[in-house]
Design an enzyme around this catalytic site. Sequence first.
Site, PDB file in Angstrom:
ATOM      1  N   GLN A  61     -27.546 -30.946   8.698  1.00 38.79           N
ATOM      2  CA  GLN A  61     -28.671 -32.121   9.335  1.00 38.79           C
ATOM      3  C   GLN A  61     -29.928 -30.784  10.091  1.00 38.79           C
ATOM      4  OE1 GLN A  61     -27.555 -36.048   9.447  1.00 38.79           O
ATOM      5  NE2 GLN A  61     -29.299 -36.618  10.769  1.00 38.79           N
ATOM      6  N   VAL A  70     -14.428 -36.608  27.823  1.00 38.26           N
ATOM      7  CA  VAL A  70     -15.744 -36.162  26.687  1.00 38.26           C
ATOM      8  C   VAL A  70     -16.155 -37.075  25.600  1.00 38.26           C
ATOM      9  CG1 VAL A  70     -15.104 -33.467  26.064  1.00 38.26           C
ATOM     10  CG2 VAL A  70     -14.150 -34.754  25.153  1.00 38.26           C
ATOM     11  N   TYR A 115     -23.747 -31.684  11.499  1.00 36.67           N
ATOM     12  CA  TYR A 115     -25.418 -31.031  12.096  1.00 36.67           C
ATOM     13  C   TYR A 115     -26.341 -30.235  11.685  1.00 36.67           C
ATOM     14  CZ  TYR A 115     -24.950 -34.617  16.398  1.00 36.67           C
ATOM     15  OH  TYR A 115     -24.848 -35.583  17.000  1.00 36.67           O
ATOM     16  N   ASP A 120     -13.133 -31.716  32.168  1.00 39.15           N
ATOM     17  CA  ASP A 120     -11.598 -31.612  31.701  1.00 39.15           C
ATOM     18  C   ASP A 120     -11.699 -33.289  32.564  1.00 39.15           C
ATOM     19  OD1 ASP A 120      -8.555 -29.855  30.291  1.00 39.15           O
ATOM     20  OD2 ASP A 120      -8.703 -31.584  31.087  1.00 39.15           O
ATOM     21  N   THR A 136       0.134 -21.403  18.972  1.00 37.16           N
ATOM     22  CA  THR A 136      -0.484 -20.726  19.531  1.00 37.16           C
ATOM     23  C   THR A 136       0.733 -20.969  21.083  1.00 37.16           C
ATOM     24  OG1 THR A 136      -2.551 -19.690  18.713  1.00 37.16           O
ATOM     25  CG2 THR A 136      -1.664 -19.554  20.882  1.00 37.16           C
ATOM     26  N   TYR A 189      -4.388 -37.207  14.831  1.00 37.11           N
ATOM     27  CA  TYR A 189      -4.626 -35.581  14.582  1.00 37.11           C
ATOM     28  C   TYR A 189      -5.400 -34.560  13.727  1.00 37.11           C
ATOM     29  CZ  TYR A 189      -4.623 -30.423  16.954  1.00 37.11           C
ATOM     30  OH  TYR A 189      -4.216 -29.446  17.916  1.00 37.11           O
TER      31      TYR A 189
END
Length: 337
Positions: free
Chosen positions: A186, A78, A183, A52, A199, A169
């Site tokens: 392939q 990330v 992914y 994070d 949530t 977004y």
Amino acid sequence: MYDETKEVAELAREFREEFEGKKVLVSGAAGFLGSWLSDVLLEAGAEVYGIDNFASGLRRNIENALKRENFHFYEADVSKELPEEVLREDFDFVFHLASRASPFEFEHYPLEIIESNTIGTRNMLEIARRNEARFLFTSTSEIYGQPKVVPTPETYWGYVNPIGIRSCYDESKRLGETITMAYHRQYGLDTRIVRIFNTYGPRMRADGIYGRVVPRFVTQALTGKPITVFGEGKQTRSFCYVTDQIRGILKLALSERASGEVVNIGNPDEITIIGLAHLVKELTASQSPIEFHPLPPDDPPRRCPDITKARNLLNWEPRVGLREGLEKTIEWFRGVL
Ligand code: NAD
Ligand code: UDP
């Protein structure tokens, strides 16, 4: 006093058998959902590696996790180069949650959000591919935009404004889904996509640009400030309590029938925003007035999941009703305000 350790322990019991001793990478681990997910996995006996950059997450969310030997935390972005230690590990599961998620943040950090969900998704997928790990991407009901079909099933393709205020977004989550499926097709990677509908629960932020409607209304009610309803409050949302969401995500990650699948996880109980304001006022016994503000552009008028697929594929459905979930959330906010 609200105590989340009980809820974490209950959930962990359901998943201990499958996760004990497994190595799991969680991006967005200091966020609302990421910290709940990490705590449940830790309690279930997994080795959890959290990433994070504290863009919208908080250190207090991982304070307990940091005390555990099976938690390994890396402060990193990330969408940039990832820490060597993370690249060296051999994971069984990769959960990609890192992304700012509140509509106020869409206005302030559009490029960062796009990068987390596209470059960040690809970086997490690469780790999964090298490890032959199972990969789960947290997408959103926002990919449906302003749906013409409500309750909305996974087969609905969406009706999204590509240049609107929410598009950073919506469209980056859509591309995140596309990259995930690329992914899968392939490289034959074992992937799952969860489309999360609104949530809420303990650990959500209520402050500044991070606040979403439930924590904002609850804190406004508890502090005697006006409850800020946007528009006439006729727009609807369907609110899922956090433990139900985490159970859904974990079931999706574990199902042997869900490789390459996309599944809605949310509570189909739809309520208007003005209805929510009255309910929060009632449950907090607050004297706060309700104040009306302009409706932000592109705010979806209705949102409700069709959860038939989650019921059939995962044998999942929500257990916590809105009143009960709000009571827990209110109790938690009383403790932190
Ligand atoms: P959150 O803001 O509490 O958590 C997101 C976490 O990701 C934060 O801790 C933040 O610091 C971290 N992060 C953001 N960008 C990062 C980056 N580039 N590198 C590393 N870390 C980064 O939000 P949340 O509600 O917990 O959402 C978690 C995920 O679930 C997000 O992907 C979000 O889009 C998705 N989601 C949530 C909801 C909801 O109702 N809560 C609904 C739909 C989808
Ligand atoms: N909303 C509101 N008052 C607030 C914050 C949000 O009326 O102070 C409304 C918002 O316009 C939207 C709904 O509540 O219709 C849910 O907003 P949220 O920011 O939680 O996320 P969204 O579901 O729009 O992604």
